[in-house]
Scaffold this motif. Structure first.
Motif, short mmCIF file in Angstrom:
data_model
loop_
_atom_site.label_atom_id
_atom_site.label_comp_id
_atom_site.label_asym_id
_atom_site.label_seq_id
_atom_site.Cartn_x
_atom_site.Cartn_y
_atom_site.Cartn_z
N VAL A 93 0.51 -0.98 0.18
CA VAL A 93 0.12 -0.32 0.24
C VAL A 93 0.75 1.14 -0.24
CG1 VAL A 93 -1.61 0.80 1.34
CG2 VAL A 93 -1.89 -1.12 1.28
N LEU A 94 0.44 1.96 -1.36
CA LEU A 94 1.64 2.71 -0.97
C LEU A 94 0.59 4.85 -1.04
CD1 LEU A 94 2.68 2.62 -4.52
CD2 LEU A 94 4.09 2.00 -2.59
N GLN A 95 1.40 5.54 -0.93
CA GLN A 95 0.56 7.00 -0.25
C GLN A 95 -0.30 7.44 -1.81
OE1 GLN A 95 4.06 9.29 -0.21
NE2 GLN A 95 5.03 9.12 -2.19
N ARG B 213 1.86 -4.87 3.70
CA ARG B 213 3.14 -4.22 4.02
C ARG B 213 2.48 -2.51 3.53
NH1 ARG B 213 4.98 -8.99 2.01
NH2 ARG B 213 6.66 -9.60 3.44
N LEU B 214 2.32 -1.62 4.42
CA LEU B 214 2.05 -0.44 4.45
C LEU B 214 3.36 0.42 4.28
CD1 LEU B 214 -0.37 -0.31 7.48
CD2 LEU B 214 -1.21 -0.53 4.68
N TYR B 215 3.58 0.81 3.09
CA TYR B 215 5.41 1.59 3.12
C TYR B 215 5.24 2.90 3.17
CZ TYR B 215 6.27 -2.12 0.08
OH TYR B 215 6.08 -3.39 -0.62
N ARG B 216 6.29 3.63 3.31
CA ARG B 216 6.50 4.78 4.02
C ARG B 216 5.62 5.70 3.25
NH1 ARG B 216 10.01 7.48 7.14
NH2 ARG B 216 11.28 5.97 7.62
N ASP C 202 0.55 12.50 1.96
CA ASP C 202 -0.69 12.70 1.86
C ASP C 202 -0.97 10.64 2.93
OD1 ASP C 202 -3.97 13.21 0.74
OD2 ASP C 202 -3.20 11.02 0.15
N TYR C 203 -1.68 10.13 2.76
CA TYR C 203 -1.77 8.90 3.34
C TYR C 203 -2.57 7.85 2.71
CZ TYR C 203 -6.73 11.44 3.58
OH TYR C 203 -7.77 11.45 3.50
N ILE D 19 1.04 -5.21 8.50
CA ILE D 19 3.01 -4.73 8.76
C ILE D 19 3.34 -3.10 8.37
CG2 ILE D 19 5.43 -4.93 8.35
CD1 ILE D 19 4.94 -8.14 7.73
N PRO D 20 3.63 -2.10 8.78
CA PRO D 20 3.56 -0.67 8.67
C PRO D 20 4.63 -0.68 8.87
CG PRO D 20 2.84 -0.97 11.22
CD PRO D 20 2.90 -2.20 10.60
#
Length: 314
Positions: free
Chosen positions: A94-96, A121-124, A128-129, A152-153
């Protein structure tokens, strides 16, 4: 296969949450890449399952990249009429600016198990969000399991998920959620900016049965406490919304399964005796996963009379 209303699905009102916690929303900004709403930034899945003959079949499907599924499988000989469906993402994480929505409808007398291809996976996110809406609807006599893999953040991520469940009084919904404090193997712990999740369960009239908000914001020190992450690395929750068995029996079954794990864990009945829930805290994924599987297995044996399968082998 495809469902109806494809145009409506692409409207922002459909895939944007009606409300986003301020800890996440305050980071809203233009993304210096594909903007929010672009192809590849909005992922949609709409799945409909109905009882057809002697088993449950996928009768409606709408998908929009990066979200998709493989065909349903029937790998469990103990319940050969129950399909297993794996949610997949071609994006790898998951991306911004990503906005995802997953809807699963389980019709009268139908049953289905839904999981994911692997960890989410929640990437940097420097701009935004990201958000995800999950809608689960279960009809009379329906049985739905929604057990995604671990979330996993990464450091700097900002993420909000809203899980909305609509459960008929004569249905069973089993929902699991496991999250890490970060990339533990790298020594990263609570380095994300905001990790927020709301679970809400309604009956078919729209009446709220219960809600479980979990808003983790490290800069506000909102990650500690015995009901949150405390000093542990992994948190798992299992919700069992059912009237098929007395709520106390469900809670007792999960409590007994968790009692010998050596982890901080507990189980209790849900409001209105509409089922039970359990929460497990541990330092590492394998021990928490084993405890979680034990609680799910106890629920399976109580409600279906069969053991839970090894979900890593199908």
């Amino acid at each position: 296969m495809s469902g109806s209303g494809g145009t409506d699905r692409l409207s922002p009102e459909r895939y944007l949450p009606r409300w986003v916690p301020d800890a996440v929303r305050r980071h809203a900004s233009a993304v210096d890449m594909l903007p929010v709403g672009s192809p590849g930034k909005v992922g949609l899945l709409d799945l409909e399952f109905e009882r057809v003959g002697g088993r449950t079949e996928l009768t409606g499907r709408y998908q929009k990249a990066p979200l998709h599924i493989i065909r349903p499988l029937y790998p469990d000989p103990a319940v050969p009429d129950l399909p297993y469906v794996m949610l997949m993402s071609s994006g790898g994480g998951v991306l911004q600016g990503d906005r995802y929505r997953v809807d699963v409808s389980c019709g009268e007398g139908a049953s289905v198990h839904v999981t994911t291809q692997g960890a989410t996976r929640l990437y940097r996110m420097e701009q935004d969000y990201a958000t995800q809406i999950v809608g689960l609807t279960v009809g009379p006599g329906g049985y739905l399991e929604y057990l995604p893999d671990t979330t996993i953040p990464f450091g700097g991520t900002r993420f909000y998920q809203h899980v909305a469940i609509t459960a008929h009084p004569d249905s069973t919904v089993v929902v699991g959620e496991t999250m890490l404090a970060g990339r533990l193997a790298r020594g990263e712990r609570h380095a994300y900016t905001a990790l927020c999740s709301d679970v809400e369960v309604h009956d078919t009239t729209g009446r709220l049965l219960f809600a479980d908000p979990l808003h983790l914001v490290p800069e506000e020190r909102a990650v500690t406490g015995p009901a949150v992450m405390d000093d542990f690395g992994v948190l798992a929750s299992l919700y069992v919304v059912t009237t098929a068995s007395p709520a106390q029996d469900v809670a007792d079954a999960m409590h007994e399964a968790l009692a010998g794990t050596g982890l901080r864990a507990g189980a209790s009945v849900l409001p209105g005796d509409r089922g039970a829930w359990a929460r497990v805290l541990g330092e590492w994924s394998p021990e928490v996963e084993t405890a979680f599987m034990g609680a799910w297995d106890a629920v399976r044996r109580l409600l279906l009379g069969v053991p839970a399968p090894d979900r890593r082998r199908w």
